[in-house]
Design a protein around this motif. Structure first.
Motif, short mmCIF file in Angstrom:
data_model
loop_
_atom_site.label_atom_id
_atom_site.label_comp_id
_atom_site.label_asym_id
_atom_site.label_seq_id
_atom_site.Cartn_x
_atom_site.Cartn_y
_atom_site.Cartn_z
N PHE A 152 27.35 59.23 -71.02
CA PHE A 152 28.20 60.41 -71.20
C PHE A 152 29.55 60.04 -71.81
O PHE A 152 30.22 59.13 -71.33
CB PHE A 152 28.40 61.10 -69.86
CG PHE A 152 29.22 62.35 -69.94
CD1 PHE A 152 28.63 63.56 -70.27
CD2 PHE A 152 30.59 62.32 -69.68
CE1 PHE A 152 29.39 64.71 -70.34
CE2 PHE A 152 31.36 63.46 -69.76
CZ PHE A 152 30.76 64.67 -70.09
N ASN A 169 27.39 63.22 -64.68
CA ASN A 169 27.64 61.81 -64.40
C ASN A 169 27.28 61.45 -62.96
O ASN A 169 26.71 60.39 -62.69
CB ASN A 169 29.10 61.45 -64.66
CG ASN A 169 29.34 60.99 -66.08
OD1 ASN A 169 28.40 60.73 -66.83
ND2 ASN A 169 30.60 60.90 -66.48
N THR A 179 24.29 58.93 -61.76
CA THR A 179 24.61 57.82 -60.87
C THR A 179 23.74 57.83 -59.62
O THR A 179 23.19 56.80 -59.22
CB THR A 179 26.09 57.86 -60.46
OG1 THR A 179 26.92 57.80 -61.63
CG2 THR A 179 26.44 56.69 -59.54
#
Length: 325
Positions: free
Chosen positions: A220, A297, A301
């Motif tokens: 990203f 994000n 993760t």
């Protein structure tokens, strides 16, 4: 050269090659306007419209070159894995090209894509039946499917390739999760031993290096998407590694997020057709979390961490089975 050194060098070579290959491919895709059309209902991704696609060519090329440079001895299964990855990648390339040419988000018709996937998987299944074996292995336990291994492998390929394709919905998601999965799968192959498995591990570590290089451009905010070129290639590679090692049953454990992604999409479609209501705010599952306000994000993760933990636990299980611990 020791196997461990070859694993490390394969990964490092792939990182360098992938990075070097990425720049001309990115430039070419921009010049030829090979860009992604974003579906109108994915409103949170509207700003990504026009981002170059077909980035899967980056890690396909770097994985093949790096692997072939370090393979030794019994290389047939490893080379066959690379060929199958390439075949699925070219099917995805055709799908991407049609999308680009006609400026839409739908390329090949679903039945056309399935025919291509089934055709490749049938050839692999027949080869596996006569040359690999009919048993599935998990932590030392075996299940012999006999002749049923042929339809099982065909369904397995279609399920895996489409699951990886569905997972490719956020910047760095499919590449991050798949890279983590393949890393641990490579370690398990090393633990099981044998030259054929060592060479397949070379392919694993080369792909991990290639995906790390790709993530430099796909994280990203993504500068390039892998497209179906990349997601189908990744699915073909992951399925082939499992089939040629007899470790298909590992995928629902280490790759649980592939399973949940596919199931969420299937359930959403089936439930909507029956009730005209939705189970999730949007499918696949990662888009549901995104609609709940979780930043992509954070989703990426969490997905990678979950895959890492499950990969570590599965690897520890094989370390116990093989007597390493």
């Amino acid at each position: 050269m020791s196997p461990i050194l070859r694993y490390i060098l394969a990964a490092m070579t792939a990182i360098v090659l992938g990075t070097l290959i990425a720049y001309p491919i990115l430039t070419l895709c921009k010049k030829l306007k090979f860009s992604q059309t974003i579906l109108h209902y994915v409103d949170k991704h509207s700003a990504k419209s026009g981002t170059p696609t077909m980035g899967g060519l980056i890690f396909i090329a770097s994985t093949i070159i790096s692997s072939l440079f370090f393979l030794r001895g019994q290389v047939f299964w490893a080379v066959l894995t690379l060929l199958i990855m390439f075949a699925y990648g070219m099917l995805g390339f055709l799908d991407d090209f049609i999308k680009i040419k006609f400026h839409q988000n739908e390329g090949l018709k679903p039945y056309q894509k399935i025919i291509g996937q089934v055709g490749i998987s049938f050839v692999v299944a027949m080869y596996a039946y006569f040359n690999v074996g009919t048993t599935l292995n998990l932590f030392g336990l075996t299940i012999d499917l006999g002749l049923f291994i042929i339809p099982f492998i065909m369904v397995f390929y279609v399920a895996v390739t489409n699951s990886v394709n569905l997972l490719d919905g956020l910047d760095g998601l499919a590449s991050g999760v798949s890279g983590t999965y393949i890393l641990f799968f490579g370690v398990i192959l090393v633990l099981l031993g044998g030259q054929a498995f060592e060479n397949m591990a070379i392919v694993c570590f080369a792909m991990v290096g290639s995906l790390l290089a790709f993530l430099l451009f796909n994280g990203f905010p993504a500068k390039i998407f892998m497209g179906d070129t990349g997601s189908l290639a990744l699915g073909g590679l992951i399925a082939s590694l499992a089939v040629f090692s007899g470790l298909e049953l590992i995928l629902p454990i280490m790759g649980i997020l592939y399973v949940l992604t596919a199931l969420s999409d299937i359930l959403q479609v089936a439930y909507y057709k029956k009730t005209h209501k939705r189970i999730f705010k949007m499918a696949p599952l990662h888009h549901h979390f995104e609609q709940l306000g979780v930043h992509e994000n954070r989703i990426v993760t969490i997905y990678i961490v979950i895959t890492f933990v499950l990969g570590l636990l599965t690897t520890m299980g094989y370390m116990f089975v093989t007597g390493v611990i």
